[in-house]
Design a protein around this motif. Structure first.
Motif, PDB file in Angstrom:
ATOM      1  N   LYS A 475       5.888  -0.117   5.007  1.00 55.83           N
ATOM      2  CA  LYS A 475       5.050   1.056   4.731  1.00 55.83           C
ATOM      3  C   LYS A 475       3.639   0.663   4.297  1.00 55.83           C
ATOM      4  CE  LYS A 475       8.782   4.251   3.589  1.00 55.83           C
ATOM      5  NZ  LYS A 475       9.387   5.148   2.559  1.00 55.83           N
ATOM      6  N   PHE A 476       3.527  -0.430   3.583  1.00 54.92           N
ATOM      7  CA  PHE A 476       2.189  -0.902   3.214  1.00 54.92           C
ATOM      8  C   PHE A 476       1.419  -1.351   4.464  1.00 54.92           C
ATOM      9  CE2 PHE A 476       3.334  -0.429  -1.079  1.00 54.92           C
ATOM     10  CZ  PHE A 476       2.219  -0.672  -1.872  1.00 54.92           C
ATOM     11  N   GLY A 477       2.155  -1.815   5.459  1.00 51.33           N
ATOM     12  CA  GLY A 477       1.526  -2.167   6.723  1.00 51.33           C
ATOM     13  C   GLY A 477       0.956  -0.954   7.420  1.00 51.33           C
ATOM     14  N   VAL A 478       1.659   0.185   7.289  1.00 49.80           N
ATOM     15  CA  VAL A 478       1.131   1.442   7.870  1.00 49.80           C
ATOM     16  C   VAL A 478      -0.177   1.823   7.190  1.00 49.80           C
ATOM     17  CG1 VAL A 478       1.585   3.898   8.201  1.00 49.80           C
ATOM     18  CG2 VAL A 478       3.438   2.240   8.506  1.00 49.80           C
ATOM     19  N   VAL A 479      -0.226   1.651   5.863  1.00 49.79           N
ATOM     20  CA  VAL A 479      -1.467   1.946   5.130  1.00 49.79           C
ATOM     21  C   VAL A 479      -2.599   1.050   5.626  1.00 49.79           C
ATOM     22  CG1 VAL A 479      -2.576   1.916   2.865  1.00 49.79           C
ATOM     23  CG2 VAL A 479      -0.228   2.755   3.086  1.00 49.79           C
ATOM     24  N   ALA A 604      -2.455   7.276  -4.187  1.00 46.60           N
ATOM     25  CA  ALA A 604      -1.977   8.648  -3.959  1.00 46.60           C
ATOM     26  C   ALA A 604      -0.480   8.694  -3.716  1.00 46.60           C
ATOM     27  CB  ALA A 604      -2.730   9.256  -2.766  1.00 46.60           C
ATOM     28  N   ILE A 605       0.088   7.665  -3.057  1.00 47.83           N
ATOM     29  CA  ILE A 605       1.517   7.681  -2.711  1.00 47.83           C
ATOM     30  C   ILE A 605       2.380   7.065  -3.810  1.00 47.83           C
ATOM     31  CG2 ILE A 605       3.238   6.876  -1.042  1.00 47.83           C
ATOM     32  CD1 ILE A 605       1.049   6.907   1.081  1.00 47.83           C
ATOM     33  N   TRP A 606       1.960   5.886  -4.302  1.00 45.07           N
ATOM     34  CA  TRP A 606       2.816   5.159  -5.249  1.00 45.07           C
ATOM     35  C   TRP A 606       2.217   5.024  -6.649  1.00 45.07           C
ATOM     36  CZ3 TRP A 606       2.081   2.952  -0.225  1.00 45.07           C
ATOM     37  CH2 TRP A 606       3.166   3.071   0.617  1.00 45.07           C
ATOM     38  N   GLY A 607       0.959   5.339  -6.842  1.00 48.01           N
ATOM     39  CA  GLY A 607       0.310   5.119  -8.121  1.00 48.01           C
ATOM     40  C   GLY A 607       0.793   6.057  -9.222  1.00 48.01           C
ATOM     41  N   GLY A 608       0.942   5.521 -10.433  1.00 50.36           N
ATOM     42  CA  GLY A 608       1.297   6.325 -11.600  1.00 50.36           C
ATOM     43  C   GLY A 608       2.727   6.815 -11.622  1.00 50.36           C
ATOM     44  N   LYS A 609       3.581   6.261 -10.771  1.00 49.11           N
ATOM     45  CA  LYS A 609       4.971   6.717 -10.721  1.00 49.11           C
ATOM     46  C   LYS A 609       5.900   5.601 -11.228  1.00 49.11           C
ATOM     47  CE  LYS A 609       4.105   9.648  -6.677  1.00 49.11           C
ATOM     48  NZ  LYS A 609       4.438   9.900  -5.255  1.00 49.11           N
ATOM     49  N   LYS A 610       7.042   6.040 -11.766  1.00 43.77           N
ATOM     50  CA  LYS A 610       8.038   5.067 -12.227  1.00 43.77           C
ATOM     51  C   LYS A 610       8.881   4.636 -11.030  1.00 43.77           C
ATOM     52  CE  LYS A 610       8.326   6.732 -16.988  1.00 43.77           C
ATOM     53  NZ  LYS A 610       9.222   7.258 -18.061  1.00 43.77           N
ATOM     54  N   ASP A 612      11.082   1.316  -9.080  1.00 38.07           N
ATOM     55  CA  ASP A 612      11.766   0.035  -9.281  1.00 38.07           C
ATOM     56  C   ASP A 612      11.377  -0.996  -8.234  1.00 38.07           C
ATOM     57  OD1 ASP A 612      13.109   1.056 -11.477  1.00 38.07           O
ATOM     58  OD2 ASP A 612      14.744   1.842 -10.228  1.00 38.07           O
ATOM     59  N   LYS A 613      10.965  -0.511  -7.039  1.00 46.11           N
ATOM     60  CA  LYS A 613      10.583  -1.444  -5.976  1.00 46.11           C
ATOM     61  C   LYS A 613       9.556  -0.784  -5.060  1.00 46.11           C
ATOM     62  CE  LYS A 613      14.466  -0.149  -2.975  1.00 46.11           C
ATOM     63  NZ  LYS A 613      15.601  -0.656  -2.165  1.00 46.11           N
ATOM     64  N   LEU A 614       8.897  -1.639  -4.280  1.00 45.27           N
ATOM     65  CA  LEU A 614       7.875  -1.170  -3.334  1.00 45.27           C
ATOM     66  C   LEU A 614       8.282  -1.529  -1.914  1.00 45.27           C
ATOM     67  CD1 LEU A 614       4.423  -2.082  -4.951  1.00 45.27           C
ATOM     68  CD2 LEU A 614       5.314   0.213  -4.519  1.00 45.27           C
ATOM     69  N   PRO A 615       7.992  -0.662  -0.938  1.00 46.74           N
ATOM     70  CA  PRO A 615       8.291  -0.981   0.472  1.00 46.74           C
ATOM     71  C   PRO A 615       7.220  -1.906   1.046  1.00 46.74           C
ATOM     72  CG  PRO A 615       7.349   1.216   0.323  1.00 46.74           C
ATOM     73  CD  PRO A 615       7.485   0.710  -1.084  1.00 46.74           C
ATOM     74  N   ILE A 616       7.196  -3.139   0.579  1.00 48.13           N
ATOM     75  CA  ILE A 616       6.151  -4.077   1.000  1.00 48.13           C
ATOM     76  C   ILE A 616       6.767  -5.424   1.375  1.00 48.13           C
ATOM     77  CG2 ILE A 616       5.708  -4.845  -1.361  1.00 48.13           C
ATOM     78  CD1 ILE A 616       2.792  -5.221  -0.597  1.00 48.13           C
TER      79      ILE A 616
END
Length: 616
Positions: A475-479, A604-610, A612-616
């Motif tokens: 998903k980070f690749g899509v960004v 906007a998508i992942w910032g400021g949220k709790k 456990d992991k990132l799709p990266i």
């Protein structure tokens, strides 16, 4: 809160990308093949010309999209190059020599987009087609003119100090001054040496003569000045033609290369670029009989030249003013008689010279001589072209008062003729005549093939990078891919907005390179985020540290590349500059999209949220 952009910053990023997309949009519509009809030698196309063009196309069963009259030119648009070529042949045959029929490419941008300044990118000669000229400067005339200036300067200096002399004449070796006595020889030699340190003087006390020749440094300076001044004036003339992003540059010791993208017919360009029109002002010789001069008894200080009606005029050789001092020329009309005329503006030096020359000649007739130099087609033993001068008296008027830096010349038969003369004079008088020794026409079909191949290279490179990023970074690749697309849009938008930017084949190579460089920044950021996650830091800390820690590395790498690109632009020419332009723009836009743009999306998508992991 960590990794949260304020609303205004997110809106700013969206606004910049939207503006870039808006001004990149005209490139989607492309350009229409067109034929441009303009009058030669100052003649303007009018409604009757438009009707004649339409009738010729209809009779030849040639389909066209539109035909319109604009600024004294008829522009006809076509759907394809085949109809354009056929129309060019038909119109050239039906309109004759009075009009120039030129192939061109005209933007097909909608009116609403054009109204806000939207225009497609300017394409170089290798992409859009056009004409290429190799022009040769007549150095012999340049040297002769420099010698004439020496002669006039010597007379002025000696008269100013009231030093008597018998004659000041040109010789094979330079300029020779013969004085009345030894005292005048000594005084004159000291004066002229003091005022002309770059000349070599040899005196002969027995003959009371002083001969001045140019030093090697002066000869080199004169040749360099002739080339540089002609390049400047040719650029001015190209601007008068309205050609987008021409190339005018020096080649060798006496040649100039001119490339005009988008122009397929050389007639109009050759008429303006090859014309060496200038003016000279001479007093009419009233002390001698014109008939005697016609019969071969021309006085030593005078010469014969015909006027526009073919009648000989006897003029004094001394030049009161040269056209090189003209800085402005505009067509106008006499307020009393409504006859066409040209208003002339001189530089400060020219105004001073003309004022001094006319103050003692009030009430006497002065002639305006129009001079045009043309190549004969023959060559000197050294291989340089032989030029011939065509002179014509276009006006004889009585000096009513002391003239300064502003005055008018009359004698034009029509407003179109005065406008044509003003155009040539406004564009500048060439220091030395030039001739087109080589011309090539690059067809639009070859340019279209280059565009297609260049676009394929960009799209294939873009697609492979997109695929790699999506597979490797998910998903980070899509960004990152979104940032890559925005980067490409911004490059095209900025290239379209900058008046001096032209896209060439090397420029396309620069775009392909920036695609790889743009994704490289995101690779550094994403790898740093992965590293932070492996060390056990939280998701938000990893995102924050990934962008902050990678920034200095990305900034340093891009700045050094940008410096190299700017150096290429400053010292390079032609294709090298085209590469440097797109590379420089791409570096700046890629830093914005890969750092600021992707962070806005990630926040906007992942910032400021709790998480456990990132799709990266």
């Amino acid at each position: 809160m960590l990794n949260k952009y304020p609303l205004w910053k997110s809106l700013m990023v969206a606004f910049i990308v939207a503006i870039g997309a808006l001004y990149a949009l005209p490139n989607y519509y492309g350009e229409d093949p067109a034929v441009q009809i303009s009058g030669t030698k100052g003649v303007k196309a009018d409604l009757s010309t438009l009707d004649k063009v339409k009738a010729s196309l209809d009779n030849a069963n040639i389909a066209y999209q539109s035909a319109a009259l604009d600024n004294g030119q008829v522009l006809v648009r076509f759907k394809d190059y085949k109809n354009q070529q056929t129309a060019n042949q038909a119109l050239s045959k039906s309109l004759g020599d009075q009009y120039s029929v030129a192939l061109n490419l005209t933007p097909a941008t909608p009116d609403w987009l054009s109204s806000i300044g939207g225009v497609p990118m300017k394409l170089g000669l290798d992409l859009s087609g056009g004409v290429h000229f190799l022009m040769e400067v007549d150095m012999k005339t340049a040297m002769n003119r420099a010698q004439e200036n020496m002669l006039g300067g010597f007379r002025t200096d000696l008269r100013g100090e009231k030093i008597r002399y018998r004659s000041v004449t040109e010789s094979d070796k330079g300029v020779q001054v013969i004085f009345r006595n030894a005292e005048d020889l000594a005084s004159g030699t000291a004066l002229l040496k003091r005022n002309n340190a770059d000349l070599v003087f040899v005196d002969d006390e027995d003959k009371l003569s002083l001969t001045a020749t140019m030093s090697d440094a002066k000869l080199k300076e004169t040749r360099e000045y002739a080339i540089q001044q002609n390049i400047t004036i040719i650029r001015n003339r190209v601007n008068e033609l309205g050609v987008a992003e021409p190339l005018v540059q020096r080649q060798g010791s006496k040649h100039i290369v001119v490339e005009l993208p988008g122009v397929q017919d050389t007639a109009r360009a050759k008429e303006i670029l090859g014309a060496t029109a200038t003016l000279q002002f001479h007093m009419v010789d009233q002390q001698h009989d014109v008939i005697d001069a016609i019969n071969g008894r021309v006085p030593p200080g005078s010469f014969l030249v015909n006027d526009q009606d073919g009648r000989p005029q006897l003029l004094k050789k001394r030049i009161m003013l040269r056209g090189e001092h003209i800085v402005g020329a505009a067509p106008s009309r006499d307020q009393q008689t409504s006859r066409p005329q040209v208003s002339i503006d001189l530089d400060s030096k020219g105004g001073s010279l003309f004022s001094n020359a006319t103050k003692d000649n009030i009430g006497k007739p002065m002639a305006t001589v129009f001079i045009e130099s043309k190549a004969t087609g023959e060559k000197n033993p050294d291989g340089s072209l032989i030029f011939t001068q065509q002179k014509e008296v276009i006006s004889v008027a009585t000096i009513q008062a002391r003239l300064g830096s502003k005055f008018v010349i009359t004698g034009q038969e029509s407003p179109a003729e005065s406008q044509h003369l003003a155009l040539l004079l406004r564009a500048g008088a060439l220091i030395a005549p030039i001739a087109i020794v080589e011309e090539r026409t690059v067809g639009p079909s070859l340019g279209a093939e280059n565009v297609e191949l260049g676009m394929q290279a960009i799209l294939w490179g873009f697609a492979l990078v997109l695929l790699f990023m999506m597979v490797y970074y998910r998903k980070f690749g899509v960004v990152a891919n979104m940032a890559l697309a925005a980067n490409l849009v911004l490059i095209v938008g900025i290239m379209s907005l900058i008046p001096g930017a032209t896209l060439t084949l090397p420029g396309m190579a620069g775009i392909v390179l920036t695609v790889g460089m743009a994704v490289d920044a995101n690779v550094l950021i994403f790898e740093r985020i992965r590293e932070e996650l492996r060390e056990g830091k939280s998701v938000q800390q990893s995102i924050h540290q990934g962008y902050d820690a990678a920034f200095s590395t990305i900034f340093d790498a891009n700045i050094t590349t940008l410096i190299a690109a700017l150096i290429l632009f400053a010292v390079g020419t032609g294709p090298i500059k085209g590469f440097a332009v797109t590379l420089s723009i791409g570096i700046i836009t890629s830093m914005f999209t890969s750092i600021v743009g992707t962070r806005a999306v990630v926040n906007a998508i992942w910032g400021g949220k709790k998480l456990d992991k990132l799709p990266i």
